[in-house]
Design an enzyme around this catalytic site. Structure first.
Site, PDB file in Angstrom:
ATOM      1  N   GLY A 197       0.826  -1.205   0.000  1.00 54.81           N
ATOM      2  CA  GLY A 197       0.000   0.000   0.000  1.00 54.81           C
ATOM      3  C   GLY A 197       0.855   1.247   0.000  1.00 54.81           C
ATOM      4  N   VAL A 201       0.216   4.501   5.575  1.00 49.82           N
ATOM      5  CA  VAL A 201      -0.274   3.325   6.293  1.00 49.82           C
ATOM      6  C   VAL A 201       0.886   2.389   6.623  1.00 49.82           C
ATOM      7  CG1 VAL A 201      -1.821   1.333   6.185  1.00 49.82           C
ATOM      8  CG2 VAL A 201      -2.539   3.520   5.203  1.00 49.82           C
ATOM      9  N   GLY A 202       1.882   2.332   5.728  1.00 47.62           N
ATOM     10  CA  GLY A 202       3.047   1.507   6.000  1.00 47.62           C
ATOM     11  C   GLY A 202       3.733   1.893   7.292  1.00 47.62           C
ATOM     12  N   GLU A 219       5.635  -3.320   0.926  1.00 44.92           N
ATOM     13  CA  GLU A 219       5.677  -3.067  -0.514  1.00 44.92           C
ATOM     14  C   GLU A 219       4.920  -1.774  -0.765  1.00 44.92           C
ATOM     15  OE1 GLU A 219       7.430  -4.637  -2.647  1.00 44.92           O
ATOM     16  OE2 GLU A 219       8.107  -6.150  -1.226  1.00 44.92           O
ATOM     17  N   CYS A 253       1.749   0.405  -8.588  1.00 43.20           N
ATOM     18  CA  CYS A 253       2.825   0.950  -7.750  1.00 43.20           C
ATOM     19  C   CYS A 253       4.121   1.134  -8.520  1.00 43.20           C
ATOM     20  CB  CYS A 253       3.051   0.070  -6.524  1.00 43.20           C
ATOM     21  SG  CYS A 253       3.496  -1.633  -6.918  1.00 43.20           S
TER      22      CYS A 253
END
Length: 509
Positions: A197, A201-202, A219, A253
């Site tokens: 994501g 949020v990571g 990732e 991504c």
């Protein structure tokens, strides 16, 4: 979304996790044949429901069926088959040479499962970035929870509906929901967390994992650049970049985020882009079936606002062709883009392509290095020295010269980021290793004649300590590399009085 997605109660999360943890401790997932059976079941979950997945993804993303087949289904099935075929070899003990002093010891590395793991999926590729990490988790012998992204609600519910029909619920589970479910999952203790994501949020995932000293694979994404010099085949570059930017409507991504092109050939490159766009056909350019849709109204508004705020020269597309009701955003190209343009702030994650003219490859490299390391870096050049210079002086998760996106589908290559683009890698054997613990094992002889000989030698380590014992171990255990005395520099050494010069063997245009 509520009517589509059946939410898992957050209160059920601890119960699910405890059940999986207890199941792991039974040793059920240690059996390689059991893992293979589960991998085969996962394969058939997708294989026997290909049309259902294609339809669900179309409802979520408006994605053309060929893109789903090419970019997800085929890739996932190949990944499954590779794991099934190679699992025994991946999982076997790795024997290592311990060195002469310990030559009578047995030393090897076991590939142990980590335990109970969590996979947090992303909405843009509901199969490859949600189910593919589960291949590694299962192959490595873990029990696992998958939380699909609630944004791709149709696909998330399809996965949840199919899971109990194919998979063993004693060792894997699907938890559907949004923020409350994700928070409940992250409050649990895991042995590994895999998240795909964005960086915001990571950071939350990493912070939650740190509470339990839990390893994570992140990732993420970033602004992946394309560098084009004047030796490139502009027709090929234009076709491949245009395809990659429009694939999944730019919601990838590793999509090309912006192009750095030699100023002298910017207009030639744009002419080739427009020619390629015409060749892609009317179904590609005007809300046709060969280009997908933006995943949600909020995401559509964000992308439209980026295009509307740009001060660069519009080449094609633009907000006038966008349609909010159908969430259609045309492929939009800008030229003469400045570094401070609206499109150069955050990752675009949509069908907008800024083109930035540059005066030299050094300038392009400096431009890339002034920003966060990207997940992918692309280049189009026929000059090997230029290619080597770019690779030497930049950092990125991956580098592709002469094409776009294809490194993702090559299972032999690790797929992962660096720095803000994430850390850790997966795909193929790398997925197995991601969810495995490399456990060092030493078996010291303690019986029989070999044990007697080893003990006679190793008893020198026992008190009382003497100078003789100390000299013995320095002689036996020290690694004498033969570098010579540090005060006796060789002819190739550099005197402290001589300045160290940076020497590059590469041509810097």
């Amino acid at each position: 979304m509520d009517s589509i997605l059946k939410m898992t109660s957050p209160e059920m999360v601890p119960v699910i996790v405890e059940k999986l943890r207890a199941s792991f401790l039974t040793g059920k997932t240690r059996c390689l044949e059991y893992r293979k059976r589960q991998l085969k079941q996962l394969y058939f979950l997708v294989h026997e429901n290909q049309q259902a997945f294609t339809d669900a993804i179309y409802k979520d993303l408006g994605r053309p069926s060929m893109e789903t087949s090419f970019g997800e289904i085929i890739t996932f099935k190949n990944d499954c088959l590779m794991a099934i075929k190679n699992l025994k070899n991946w999982a076997k003990d790795e024997h290592v040479w311990p060195g002469l002093p310990f030559m009578l010891h047995s030393t090897y590395v076991r590939k142990d499962p980590k335990g109970t793991v969590l996979v947090l999926g992303a909405w843009n590729y509901p199969i490859t970035v949600q189910l593919s990490p589960m291949i590694g988790a299962i192959a490595a012998g873990n029990t696992a929870v998958l939380k699909p992204s609630e944004i791709s609600a149709h696909t998330a519910q399809l996965i949840a509906d199919l899971w109990p029909k194919y998979m063993d619920l004693e060792t894997t589970a699907v938890v559907n929901g949004a923020i409350p479910q994700a928070q409940a999952l992250l409050d649990e203790r895991w042995e590994h967390i895999f998240y795909t994501g964005n960086g915001r949020v990571g950071s939350i995932v990493a912070e939650k994992a740190a509470k339990f000293l839990c390893p994570v694979t992140l990732e993420l994404g970033g602004k992946s650049p394309v560098i084009i010099d004047d030796s490139a085949n502009l027709s090929i570059a234009a076709h491949r970049i245009l395809w990659a930017k429009s694939f999944n409507t730019g919601q990838t991504c590793i999509a090309p985020d912006y192009v750095l092109v030699d100023r002298k050939i910017q207009d030639k490159f744009i002419d080739e882009l427009l020619k390629a766009r015409r060749q892609f056909g009317k179904e590609f350019v005007s809300r046709g079936k060969d280009i997908g849709r933006i995943v949600s109204a909020n995401h559509w508004k964000r992308i439209r606002n980026l295009a509307a705020s740009s001060k660069a020269d519009l080449v094609v597309g633009g907000v006038n062709e966008a349609d909010e009701e159908s969430r259609f955003m045309p492929l939009t190209v800008f030229k003469n883009v400045h570094a401070d343009d609206a499109t150069m702030g955050e990752e675009i994650f949509g069908p907008i392509l800024p083109i930035i003219p540059i005066g030299s490859i050094r300038e392009a490299v400096d431009f890339v290095n002034a920003r966060d390391q990207p997940l992918a870096l692309y280049m189009f050049t026929e000059n090997k020295d230029v290619s080597e210079y770019i690779m030497k002086y930049t950092r990125s998760g991956a580098v592709v010269r002469g094409d776009m996106l294809i490194h993702f589908v090559i299972d032999a290559l690790p797929f992962g980021g660096t720095g803000p683009a994430g850390f850790g890698a997966y795909h193929g054997q790398h997925s197995f290793e991601c969810f495995s613990h490399r456990r060092s094992v030493v078996v010291a002889p303690a019986g029989g004649i070999i044990g007697f000989i080893v003990e006679k030698i190793m008893s020198m380590r026992y008190p009382p300590y003497t100078g003789g014992k100390n000299k013995f171990f320095q002689l036996v255990l020290s690694d004498h590399a033969g570098f010579g005395h540090p005060r006796e520099p060789t002819k190739s050494s550099t005197s402290v009085d001589q300045p160290i010069k940076r020497v590059s063997t590469y041509i810097v245009p």
